[in-house]
Design a protein around this motif. Structure first.
Motif, PDB file in Angstrom:
ATOM      1  N   ALA A   1       2.448   1.318   5.223  1.00 51.00           N
ATOM      2  CA  ALA A   1       2.553   1.838   3.835  1.00 51.00           C
ATOM      3  C   ALA A   1       4.030   2.190   3.481  1.00 51.00           C
ATOM      4  O   ALA A   1       4.933   2.189   4.189  1.00 51.00           O
ATOM      5  CB  ALA A   1       1.793   3.447   3.859  1.00 51.00           C
ATOM      6  N   ALA A   2       4.116   2.349   2.163  1.00 49.50           N
ATOM      7  CA  ALA A   2       5.481   2.540   1.487  1.00 49.50           C
ATOM      8  C   ALA A   2       5.334   3.992   0.948  1.00 49.50           C
ATOM      9  O   ALA A   2       4.244   4.532   0.635  1.00 49.50           O
ATOM     10  CB  ALA A   2       5.752   1.618   0.170  1.00 49.50           C
ATOM     11  N   ALA A   3       6.238   4.894   0.762  1.00 53.26           N
ATOM     12  CA  ALA A   3       6.321   6.242   0.361  1.00 53.26           C
ATOM     13  C   ALA A   3       7.310   6.574  -0.046  1.00 53.26           C
ATOM     14  O   ALA A   3       8.526   6.119   0.063  1.00 53.26           O
ATOM     15  CB  ALA A   3       5.857   7.186   1.458  1.00 53.26           C
ATOM     16  N   PHE A   4       7.635   7.783  -0.940  1.00 57.76           N
ATOM     17  CA  PHE A   4       8.759   8.368  -1.598  1.00 57.76           C
ATOM     18  C   PHE A   4       8.847   9.562  -0.398  1.00 57.76           C
ATOM     19  O   PHE A   4       8.064  10.423  -0.458  1.00 57.76           O
ATOM     20  CB  PHE A   4       8.528   8.899  -3.188  1.00 57.76           C
ATOM     21  N   LEU A   5       9.875   9.487   0.385  1.00 54.12           N
ATOM     22  CA  LEU A   5      10.030  10.635   1.157  1.00 54.12           C
ATOM     23  C   LEU A   5      11.230  11.375   1.027  1.00 54.12           C
ATOM     24  O   LEU A   5      12.366  11.238   0.680  1.00 54.12           O
ATOM     25  CB  LEU A   5      10.363   9.874   2.521  1.00 54.12           C
ATOM     26  N   PRO A   6      11.086  12.810   0.793  1.00 52.49           N
ATOM     27  CA  PRO A   6      11.997  13.881   0.597  1.00 52.49           C
ATOM     28  C   PRO A   6      12.982  13.854   1.886  1.00 52.49           C
ATOM     29  O   PRO A   6      12.198  13.995   2.875  1.00 52.49           O
ATOM     30  CB  PRO A   6      11.418  15.070   0.245  1.00 52.49           C
TER      31      PRO A   6
ATOM     32  N   GLU B   1       2.613  -1.054 -11.179  1.00 50.32           N
ATOM     33  CA  GLU B   1       1.694   0.062 -10.930  1.00 50.32           C
ATOM     34  C   GLU B   1       1.352   0.148  -9.229  1.00 50.32           C
ATOM     35  O   GLU B   1       0.814  -0.757  -8.676  1.00 50.32           O
ATOM     36  CB  GLU B   1       0.561  -0.454 -11.425  1.00 50.32           C
ATOM     37  N   PRO B   2       1.550   1.398  -8.933  1.00 49.24           N
ATOM     38  CA  PRO B   2       1.207   1.352  -7.338  1.00 49.24           C
ATOM     39  C   PRO B   2      -0.103   1.176  -6.993  1.00 49.24           C
ATOM     40  O   PRO B   2      -1.202   1.944  -7.653  1.00 49.24           O
ATOM     41  CB  PRO B   2       1.816   2.925  -7.099  1.00 49.24           C
ATOM     42  N   LYS B   3      -0.337   0.682  -5.911  1.00 49.21           N
ATOM     43  CA  LYS B   3      -1.644   0.723  -5.128  1.00 49.21           C
ATOM     44  C   LYS B   3      -1.820   1.818  -4.233  1.00 49.21           C
ATOM     45  O   LYS B   3      -1.258   1.710  -3.048  1.00 49.21           O
ATOM     46  CB  LYS B   3      -1.867  -0.674  -4.455  1.00 49.21           C
ATOM     47  N   VAL B   4      -2.334   2.954  -4.480  1.00 51.90           N
ATOM     48  CA  VAL B   4      -2.355   4.045  -3.803  1.00 51.90           C
ATOM     49  C   VAL B   4      -3.444   4.109  -2.911  1.00 51.90           C
ATOM     50  O   VAL B   4      -4.768   4.316  -3.137  1.00 51.90           O
ATOM     51  CB  VAL B   4      -2.444   5.379  -4.634  1.00 51.90           C
ATOM     52  N   THR B   5      -3.194   3.713  -1.601  1.00 49.39           N
ATOM     53  CA  THR B   5      -4.278   3.850  -0.458  1.00 49.39           C
ATOM     54  C   THR B   5      -4.379   5.011   0.178  1.00 49.39           C
ATOM     55  O   THR B   5      -5.534   5.195   0.794  1.00 49.39           O
ATOM     56  CB  THR B   5      -3.960   2.587   0.361  1.00 49.39           C
ATOM     57  N   PHE B   6      -3.380   5.732   0.434  1.00 49.25           N
ATOM     58  CA  PHE B   6      -3.393   6.774   1.451  1.00 49.25           C
ATOM     59  C   PHE B   6      -2.916   8.022   0.408  1.00 49.25           C
ATOM     60  O   PHE B   6      -2.126   8.232  -0.245  1.00 49.25           O
ATOM     61  CB  PHE B   6      -2.348   6.792   2.443  1.00 49.25           C
ATOM     62  N   ASP B   7      -3.899   8.966   0.404  1.00 45.31           N
ATOM     63  CA  ASP B   7      -3.701  10.390  -0.319  1.00 45.31           C
ATOM     64  C   ASP B   7      -3.908  11.359   0.571  1.00 45.31           C
ATOM     65  O   ASP B   7      -4.656  11.935   1.337  1.00 45.31           O
ATOM     66  CB  ASP B   7      -4.872  10.488  -1.225  1.00 45.31           C
TER      67      ASP B   7
ATOM     68  N   HIS C   1       1.101  -1.161  -0.009  1.00 45.01           N
ATOM     69  CA  HIS C   1       0.233  -0.102   0.170  1.00 45.01           C
ATOM     70  C   HIS C   1       0.814   1.235   0.194  1.00 45.01           C
ATOM     71  O   HIS C   1       1.798   1.217   0.851  1.00 45.01           O
ATOM     72  CB  HIS C   1      -0.732  -0.065   1.309  1.00 45.01           C
ATOM     73  N   TRP C   2       0.683   2.048  -0.822  1.00 46.44           N
ATOM     74  CA  TRP C   2       1.462   3.322  -1.251  1.00 46.44           C
ATOM     75  C   TRP C   2       0.904   4.488  -0.667  1.00 46.44           C
ATOM     76  O   TRP C   2      -0.335   4.819  -0.683  1.00 46.44           O
ATOM     77  CB  TRP C   2       1.884   3.520  -2.368  1.00 46.44           C
TER      78      TRP C   2
END
Length: 298
Positions: A235-240, A213-219, A189-190
């Motif tokens: 969740a997984a995420a791209f974090l700056p 294809e990312p499964k975007v669960t959290f917006d 979950h992304w």
């Protein structure tokens, strides 16, 4: 003689696209906006607005008029900057708009140093997402807007704007747990920034580049929340890097994942720009603030 305040109201309408949006931004009623624009049409002796379906649009004469208003305001800002430059003191008010992670990371120290060197410069801050900050800049509700720009997704450009590169922010991929095969990325979950934003588009393209294809669960527009979701193991995420604000990531509960493709790994960053208007950027107060801001970010 055309009333200049009404002319700037017409300009705001062009930027906002509707009377309701214009009224909301200016904090007045829609009927007041309509009345002032009707008076401007009377002064001009030409129709300035036309109904197209349910929308109000500017006539060609109105669009030409707005272009002249832009020129006039730019000249006035340049004149004000010249007057400020003649003063022996650096002083004035700067309206600064920036997104949350940048402001939290750099604004307090910037203001501390500014107060020591230029005590007569006051900064009014508003937290806005990049697209909102650019709108505030265009409508002259802000003097400096902070925006981020991702690889192959350039921000809109305007001849009347000046950009200053402030810093480059590394972005890394963090997972809630280790994986043994990249195919597992598609099973996670992304957490993404809101759909339609540059950050969302860039992240989605990057995932597809990696083959899933990312499964975007959290917006959410808050990268700090993304971090908390990863640390919580959901969740997984791209974090700056900016989101950590000098802290060390909690690697005991999250895993930094590096793409095997070295070229892809090198593309994990965003550039952070300070954007100002030509003329306004010549003000000594603005130049001094930007200088300190760049020093802090460096």
């Amino acid at each position: 003689m055309l009333d200049f305040k009404r002319l700037t109201l017409l300009r705001e309408l062009k930027l906002r696209g509707s009377i309701a949006a214009t009224a909301r931004v200016l904090g007045i009623s829609a009927s007041a906006v309509s009345q002032q624009l009707a008076k401007l049409e009377t002064e001009a002796g030409l129709p300035l607005l036309e109904q197209v379906g349910r929308n109000i649009q500017l006539t060609p004469a109105a669009r030409q008029l707005v272009a002249r208003v832009d020129e006039a305001v730019t000249v006035l800002e340049g004149a004000a900057a010249e007057l400020e430059a003649r003063s022996n003191r650096v002083q004035g008010v700067i309206r600064f708009a920036a997104f949350g992670t940048f402001a939290r990371t750099y604004l307090p120290e910037t203001l501390r140093r500014l107060s020591l060197v230029y005590p007569d410069v006051d900064v009014e801050f508003t937290q806005l997402e990049p697209f909102e900050a650019l709108d505030a800049l265009a409508s002259r509700r802000a003097d400096i807007a902070m925006v981020d720009e991702f690889v192959h997704i350039p921000r809109r450009t305007d001849e009347g704007l000046v950009r200053t590169l402030v810093t480059r922010d590394r972005v890394d991929i963090y997972l809630p747990h280790p994986i043994s095969d990249p195919i597992e990325l598609g099973e996670l979950h992304w957490a993404f920034e809101p759909r339609g934003t540059d950050a969302y588009l860039w992240t989605q393209r990057f995932c597809r580049r990696l083959g899933f294809e990312p499964k975007v669960t959290f917006d959410s527009p808050d990268p700090r929340l993304h971090y908390e979701l990863v640390a919580a193991g959901v969740a997984a995420a791209f974090l700056p890097h900016m989101v950590f604000h000098g802290e060390i990531p909690t690697l005991g509960t999250m895993t930094r994942w590096v793409p095997e493709d070295a070229e892809a790994e090198q593309a994990l960053f965003r550039d952070i720009y300070a954007v100002g208007r030509r003329g306004s950027n010549l003000r000594p107060a603005v130049k001094s603030f930007l200088q300190i801001l760049c020093e802090v970010a460096a």
